[in-house]
Design an enzyme around this catalytic site. Structure first.
Site, short mmCIF file in Angstrom:
data_model
loop_
_atom_site.label_atom_id
_atom_site.label_comp_id
_atom_site.label_asym_id
_atom_site.label_seq_id
_atom_site.Cartn_x
_atom_site.Cartn_y
_atom_site.Cartn_z
N ASP A 9 45.05 48.05 38.03
CA ASP A 9 46.52 48.11 38.04
C ASP A 9 47.05 47.20 36.94
O ASP A 9 46.32 46.38 36.39
CB ASP A 9 47.07 47.65 39.41
N SER A 10 48.34 47.33 36.67
CA SER A 10 48.96 46.46 35.67
C SER A 10 49.11 45.02 36.19
O SER A 10 49.38 44.12 35.40
CB SER A 10 50.35 47.01 35.32
N TYR A 41 53.95 47.61 32.98
CA TYR A 41 53.65 48.78 32.16
C TYR A 41 54.84 49.76 32.14
O TYR A 41 54.99 50.54 31.22
CB TYR A 41 52.44 49.54 32.73
N GLY A 42 55.65 49.70 33.19
CA GLY A 42 56.73 50.68 33.38
C GLY A 42 57.61 50.93 32.16
O GLY A 42 57.88 52.08 31.81
N CYS A 72 47.69 52.43 39.97
CA CYS A 72 48.93 52.21 39.23
C CYS A 72 49.50 53.59 38.95
O CYS A 72 48.84 54.43 38.32
CB CYS A 72 48.63 51.47 37.94
N ASN A 73 50.73 53.83 39.43
CA ASN A 73 51.34 55.14 39.23
C ASN A 73 51.62 55.42 37.76
O ASN A 73 51.46 56.54 37.29
CB ASN A 73 52.65 55.23 40.01
N THR A 74 52.04 54.38 37.03
CA THR A 74 52.39 54.57 35.62
C THR A 74 51.13 54.98 34.85
O THR A 74 51.17 55.92 34.05
CB THR A 74 52.99 53.26 35.05
N GLU A 151 56.06 40.35 40.76
CA GLU A 151 55.10 39.52 40.00
C GLU A 151 55.54 38.06 39.97
O GLU A 151 54.72 37.16 39.85
CB GLU A 151 54.93 40.06 38.57
N CYS A 184 55.28 53.37 43.21
CA CYS A 184 54.75 52.27 42.42
C CYS A 184 54.00 51.39 43.41
O CYS A 184 54.53 51.08 44.48
CB CYS A 184 55.89 51.49 41.76
N THR A 185 52.78 51.00 43.05
CA THR A 185 51.97 50.27 44.03
C THR A 185 52.46 48.84 44.28
O THR A 185 51.99 48.18 45.21
CB THR A 185 50.49 50.26 43.59
N HIS A 186 53.40 48.38 43.47
CA HIS A 186 54.01 47.07 43.75
C HIS A 186 55.01 47.17 44.92
O HIS A 186 55.30 46.17 45.58
CB HIS A 186 54.78 46.55 42.54
#
Ligand code: DGL
Length: 273
Positions: A9-10, A41-42, A72-74, A151, A184-186
């Site tokens: 993931d980012s 990354y978005g 990570c979806n992006t 983050e 989004c995994t966040h």
């Protein structure tokens, strides 16, 4: 050691997927890499997301993983197909599992998607949803403030709630929407706040659970499930600050993370490691 499942993931978002993998597949070893240094990354171009994702993939391949999960979806939106075509191991993204879970849940085919600008721009969710059911109505919204907020560890309290309220304001106008995908995994990390802001009849979908289920089925199909007796071992890597990563993990999962290491990716920005 048995070969591991690689999860990338980012940043810390993919930990929500890793957590589900550990819960559903307790015998599996997991190697996690978060590119925290270059998160988010978005807002980045497709070219940059592709380059960074491939760097993480090469890092994982050196660890001889048996399966790769783009948590990570992006990265999934921009690179899944080419990575699947290139690698000889199974590669799983998070968009298809999320879309399938939403289709399963919705009662009236009105589905919302919140995600990063990159994922929304890619149109990957409406495509995935309409591939399954072309009559589905999709409401998409980019929430660029959520990833930096998570983050930074702003995951509860008044500040976080105000940001979420403001970002989701326009989405609440879609009164028929009965299901909302956290694309989004966040976002599962702030799921409670999102839930409190949305109308109570809206079901919230996060792809971690579904992704872990699919990973389990794919591993079984390829005879790759770990049936050994040894307790599982996990490794966590970050390209960013080790202590910040540990702190976030502890805060998110109310647990202590012992073995976080600095990821040395060949072409990655190594300056601040
Ligand atoms: N967790 C990533 C995703 O699922 C966040 C992307 C970002 O770094 O902006 O899209």
């Amino acid at each position: 050691m048995e070969r591991s499942i690689g999860v990338i993931d980012s940043g810390v978002g993919g930990l929500t997927v890793a957590y589900e993998l550990m819960r559903q597949l307790p015998k599996e070893n997991i190697i996690y890499l978060g590119d925290t240094l270059r998160c988010p990354y978005g807002p980045r171009s497709q070219k940059e997301v592709r380059q960074f994702t491939w760097e993480m993939v090469h890092f994982m391949l050196e660890k001889n993983i048996k399966m790769l999960i783009l948590a990570c979806n992006t990265a999934t939106a921009f690179t899944l197909t080419e990575i699947q075509h290139t690698l000889k191991i199974p590669v799983l993204g998070v968009i298809q599992p999320g879309a399938r879970a939403a289709i399963n849940k919705t009662k009236n085919s009105h589905v919302g998607v919140i995600a990063t600008e990159g994922t929304i721009r890619s149109n990957a969710y409406p495509q995935a949803l309409k591939n399954i059911n072309e009559k589905i109505e999709v409401y998409s919204l980019a929430c660029p403030l959520f990833v930096p907020m998570v983050e930074q560890g702003i995951v509860e309290g008044a500040e976080a709630t105000d940001i979420v309220k403001e970002e989701l304001r326009s989405l609440k106008e879609h009164h028929r929407m009965d299901t909302l995908i956290l694309g989004c995994t966040h976002y599962p990390i702030i799921e409670n706040i999102i839930r409190s802001v949305m109308k109570p009849h809206v079901s919230i979908i996060s792809s971690g659970e579904e992704t872990a289920r699919e990973a389990s089925a794919i591993l079984e199909f390829h005879h790759l499930l770990n049936n050994g007796e040894k307790p599982s071992e996990h490794q966590f890597y970050t390209t960013g600050d080790l202590n910040q990563f540990k702190k976030l993990y502890g805060r998110i999962f109310k647990g202590k993370m012992e073995h976080v290491q600095a990821a040395i990716m060949k072409q990655a920005c190594l300056g601040s490691l």
